[in-house]
Design a protein around this motif. Structure first.
Motif, PDB file in Angstrom:
ATOM      1  N   PRO A 298       0.804  -1.230   0.000  1.00 26.78           N
ATOM      2  CA  PRO A 298       0.000   0.000   0.000  1.00 26.78           C
ATOM      3  C   PRO A 298       0.835   1.276   0.000  1.00 26.78           C
ATOM      4  CG  PRO A 298      -0.991  -1.607   1.452  1.00 26.78           C
ATOM      5  CD  PRO A 298       0.329  -2.195   1.025  1.00 26.78           C
ATOM      6  N   SER A 299       1.991   1.241   0.656  1.00 29.38           N
ATOM      7  CA  SER A 299       2.850   2.434   0.692  1.00 29.38           C
ATOM      8  C   SER A 299       3.599   2.650  -0.618  1.00 29.38           C
ATOM      9  CB  SER A 299       3.866   2.307   1.832  1.00 29.38           C
ATOM     10  OG  SER A 299       3.203   2.239   3.079  1.00 29.38           O
ATOM     11  N   THR A 300       3.601   1.645  -1.500  1.00 29.28           N
ATOM     12  CA  THR A 300       4.287   1.782  -2.787  1.00 29.28           C
ATOM     13  C   THR A 300       3.344   2.074  -3.944  1.00 29.28           C
ATOM     14  OG1 THR A 300       4.144  -0.555  -3.463  1.00 29.28           O
ATOM     15  CG2 THR A 300       5.973   0.070  -2.012  1.00 29.28           C
ATOM     16  N   ILE A 301       2.049   2.141  -3.681  1.00 29.56           N
ATOM     17  CA  ILE A 301       1.089   2.323  -4.772  1.00 29.56           C
ATOM     18  C   ILE A 301       1.368   3.612  -5.544  1.00 29.56           C
ATOM     19  CG2 ILE A 301      -1.350   2.709  -5.316  1.00 29.56           C
ATOM     20  CD1 ILE A 301      -0.684  -0.187  -4.795  1.00 29.56           C
ATOM     21  N   ALA A 302       1.864   4.634  -4.883  1.00 27.73           N
ATOM     22  CA  ALA A 302       2.195   5.876  -5.593  1.00 27.73           C
ATOM     23  C   ALA A 302       3.290   5.655  -6.619  1.00 27.73           C
ATOM     24  CB  ALA A 302       2.631   6.951  -4.591  1.00 27.73           C
ATOM     25  N   VAL A 303       4.080   4.595  -6.462  1.00 27.01           N
ATOM     26  CA  VAL A 303       5.112   4.238  -7.435  1.00 27.01           C
ATOM     27  C   VAL A 303       4.563   3.253  -8.462  1.00 27.01           C
ATOM     28  CG1 VAL A 303       7.385   3.166  -7.728  1.00 27.01           C
ATOM     29  CG2 VAL A 303       6.946   4.651  -5.770  1.00 27.01           C
ATOM     30  N   LEU A 304       3.773   2.282  -8.024  1.00 25.91           N
ATOM     31  CA  LEU A 304       3.203   1.281  -8.926  1.00 25.91           C
ATOM     32  C   LEU A 304       2.071   1.847  -9.774  1.00 25.91           C
ATOM     33  CD1 LEU A 304       2.980  -1.811  -6.525  1.00 25.91           C
ATOM     34  CD2 LEU A 304       4.925  -1.011  -7.872  1.00 25.91           C
ATOM     35  N   ALA A 305       1.419   2.904  -9.284  1.00 26.04           N
ATOM     36  CA  ALA A 305       0.316   3.562  -9.990  1.00 26.04           C
ATOM     37  C   ALA A 305       0.569   5.068  -9.925  1.00 26.04           C
ATOM     38  CB  ALA A 305      -1.021   3.197  -9.340  1.00 26.04           C
ATOM     39  N   PRO A 306       1.430   5.591 -10.799  1.00 30.67           N
ATOM     40  CA  PRO A 306       1.989   6.928 -10.588  1.00 30.67           C
ATOM     41  C   PRO A 306       1.183   8.103 -11.121  1.00 30.67           C
ATOM     42  CG  PRO A 306       3.116   5.836 -12.401  1.00 30.67           C
ATOM     43  CD  PRO A 306       2.140   4.843 -11.850  1.00 30.67           C
ATOM     44  N   TYR A 307       0.047   7.865 -11.789  1.00 25.99           N
ATOM     45  CA  TYR A 307      -0.714   8.960 -12.394  1.00 25.99           C
ATOM     46  C   TYR A 307      -2.183   8.865 -12.006  1.00 25.99           C
ATOM     47  CZ  TYR A 307       3.523   8.876 -15.158  1.00 25.99           C
ATOM     48  OH  TYR A 307       4.837   8.848 -15.533  1.00 25.99           O
ATOM     49  N   VAL A 308      -2.915   9.932 -12.216  1.00 28.90           N
ATOM     50  CA  VAL A 308      -4.343   9.905 -11.881  1.00 28.90           C
ATOM     51  C   VAL A 308      -5.066   8.842 -12.703  1.00 28.90           C
ATOM     52  CG1 VAL A 308      -4.515  12.268 -11.023  1.00 28.90           C
ATOM     53  CG2 VAL A 308      -4.667  11.849 -13.481  1.00 28.90           C
ATOM     54  N   ASN A 309      -4.656   8.639 -13.935  1.00 30.06           N
ATOM     55  CA  ASN A 309      -5.284   7.614 -14.767  1.00 30.06           C
ATOM     56  C   ASN A 309      -5.045   6.209 -14.225  1.00 30.06           C
ATOM     57  OD1 ASN A 309      -4.590   5.607 -17.308  1.00 30.06           O
ATOM     58  ND2 ASN A 309      -6.446   6.795 -17.644  1.00 30.06           N
ATOM     59  N   SER A 310      -3.943   6.024 -13.489  1.00 30.52           N
ATOM     60  CA  SER A 310      -3.585   4.690 -12.990  1.00 30.52           C
ATOM     61  C   SER A 310      -4.700   4.076 -12.155  1.00 30.52           C
ATOM     62  CB  SER A 310      -2.311   4.777 -12.146  1.00 30.52           C
ATOM     63  OG  SER A 310      -1.268   5.422 -12.829  1.00 30.52           O
ATOM     64  N   TYR A 311      -5.445   4.892 -11.438  1.00 25.29           N
ATOM     65  CA  TYR A 311      -6.436   4.397 -10.484  1.00 25.29           C
ATOM     66  C   TYR A 311      -7.742   4.009 -11.171  1.00 25.29           C
ATOM     67  CZ  TYR A 311      -2.833   5.837  -7.413  1.00 25.29           C
ATOM     68  OH  TYR A 311      -1.595   5.941  -6.804  1.00 25.29           O
TER      69      TYR A 311
END
Length: 450
Positions: A298-311
């Motif tokens: 969960p703390s790495t999601i900003a790296v694994l999903a780095p853009y607004v579109n990622s979500y």
């Protein structure tokens, strides 16, 4: 130019009797974009290093700049770029005979620049080596071949196949669907062969014009280099056939997103897989690694999903996990253990989107597994059934993901605190840039109704 004698064999096979014209000195930025400079081959032969300003790591995907320069202010000092000649490979789509070389970024004192993604991954691999361990990864790359989209205001459409009809969705593993864009795939194979890359397989995925390429397992840095190169060669192959290749996590509304699944195993100094005991059973280390992913991804999601579109990819029942459950041979879980023999036992992280930077995503995922080995905790029980019915375990937006990233002190220490500081600033700047854009949805539903 005698220095070319030591270049990898695939490049010599590609160059043949032709004269090398140009060398591209490249480095991946935070977004995974190739930055650098092209120089004549004769000039490259005379220089052992090149220079670029460190501000390339402060730039957003939209071309803006994060205020991450540090206490010295915005002076854009030069970094030294040192070529890693083991990465030398052809650029077979160019009109001349061109060599690409990935460079490492170091300071004037020779220390690794901490913001450079390749250095981040090397730092994580070194942390494994310090424990007498060798991590092994195998990435899977999903992407779409789509029609040329020259107006960003228009929706992305599937590419036109050789039949004259748009690529169809819900044709997973169909060979006929793959044949629809066979000429593009042929060029992908040709470019990969010229660059010395081995493709383990290409399959049609569930989306319209969506493909998956699997790479052979190996050293994390080498595999990240290959994904970095592959994204460029796939784009170039598509352009030859009047279409685009996109690695957006969610390019087409209603279609599955594109992931970069990461398979991990860990070897000891004798080359034995630490996830398997001598009798072939699963070891404590196997379970500790899984627990590390459950507790820290969960703390790495900003790296694994780095853009607004990622979500937009994290949608229940649409081929992307929304949980961190684990199970054997179950694609609804975020952490999957594929079927294998004991020597090849591995753990698959299914959370990363294909829009990630491959160096950073692999580094972050390995860091979670390393923390699991350090903490020696047990994972949650293996999940039984459809894990889309499980609770959500991940943040659902970039801002929430950055909050978790910023508070993960051990993770930031493994990756490097200075990298973490810069990354957070740049991603928050990108989020602010996004908020300045008004979407068609807002114009349609809010313009006259609120």
């Amino acid at each position: 130019m005698t220095w070319t004698a030591n270049l990898p064999t695939p490049f010599h096979d590609y160059l043949g009797e032709n004269r090398l014209d140009e060398v591209e000195c490249i480095i991946g930025d935070l977004s995974g974009i190739a930055r650098g400079k092209a120089v004549p081959a004769k000039k490259f032969a005379k220089q052992s290093q090149f220079f670029l300003p460190n501000s390339i790591f402060f730039q957003t995907i939209a071309g803006g700049w994060g205020e991450a320069a540090g206490p010295e202010g915005w002076i854009e000092p030069d970094m030294t770029l040192v070529p890693d000649m083991s990465t030398a490979t052809a650029a077979p789509w160019t009109g001349d005979w061109t060599l690409q070389v990935i460079h490492d970024a170091v300071t004037r004192e020779g220390e690794p620049v901490p913001m450079a993604p390749r250095n981040v991954l090397k730092r994580v691999v070194a942390a494994y080596h310090a424990r007498g361990l060798n991590p092994v990864v195998a990435p899977e790359m999903e992407f779409y071949l789509v029609g040329r989209n020259t107006n960003p205001a228009n929706p992305i459409e599937p590419m036109m196949g050789r039949s004259g009809r748009p690529a169809a969705a819900r044709q997973a593993y169909s060979m006929s669907a793959v044949d629809e864009y066979g000429p593009v795939i042929d060029d992908i194979y040709d470019f990969a062969e010229a660059q010395g890359f081995e493709i383990d397989g290409i399959t049609q995925e569930g989306g319209a014009g969506q493909l998956e390429i699997n790479l052979r397992h190996g050293d994390p840095v080498k595999l990240a280099d290959e994904v970095f190169y592959f994204k460029r060669l796939i784009r170039e192959a598509a352009l030859k056939h009047d279409c685009f290749a996109t690695f957006m996590a969610k390019p087409i509304e209603g279609e599955p997103g594109s992931a970069m699944h990461i398979h991990h195993s860990v070897l000891d100094q004798d080359g034995n897989n630490i996830f398997s005991a001598a009798d072939g059973s699963e070891t404590d280390a196997f379970y500790h690694f899984i627990a590390g992913l459950q507790n820290h991804v969960p703390s790495t999601i900003a790296v694994l999903a780095p853009y607004v579109n990622s979500y937009r990819r994290y949608v229940k029942d649409l081929a992307a996990p929304i949980n961190l459950e684990w199970a054997r041979d179950n694609r609804t879980t975020g952490i999957r253990v594929p079927i294998s023999d004991a020597a090849a036992r591995r753990v698959e992280n299914r959370l990363a989107g294909m829009d990630c930077n491959p160096y950073l995503a692999i580094a972050a995922s390995l860091a979670c597994g390393l923390m699991g080995l350090e903490e020696a905790r047990a994972p949650r029980p293996e999940y039984r059934g459809d894990a889309y019915d499980a609770d959500e375990d991940i943040p659902r937006g970039l801002f929430a993901a950055l909050e978790l990233f910023d508070s993960a002190e051990r993770l930031k220490d493994i990756l490097h605190p200075e990298f973490a500081r810069v990354y957070s600033i740049v991603k928050r700047t990108e989020y602010e840039e996004f908020l300045q854009q008004i979407s068609p949805w807002e114009r349609e539903h809010l313009l006259l109704n609120v």
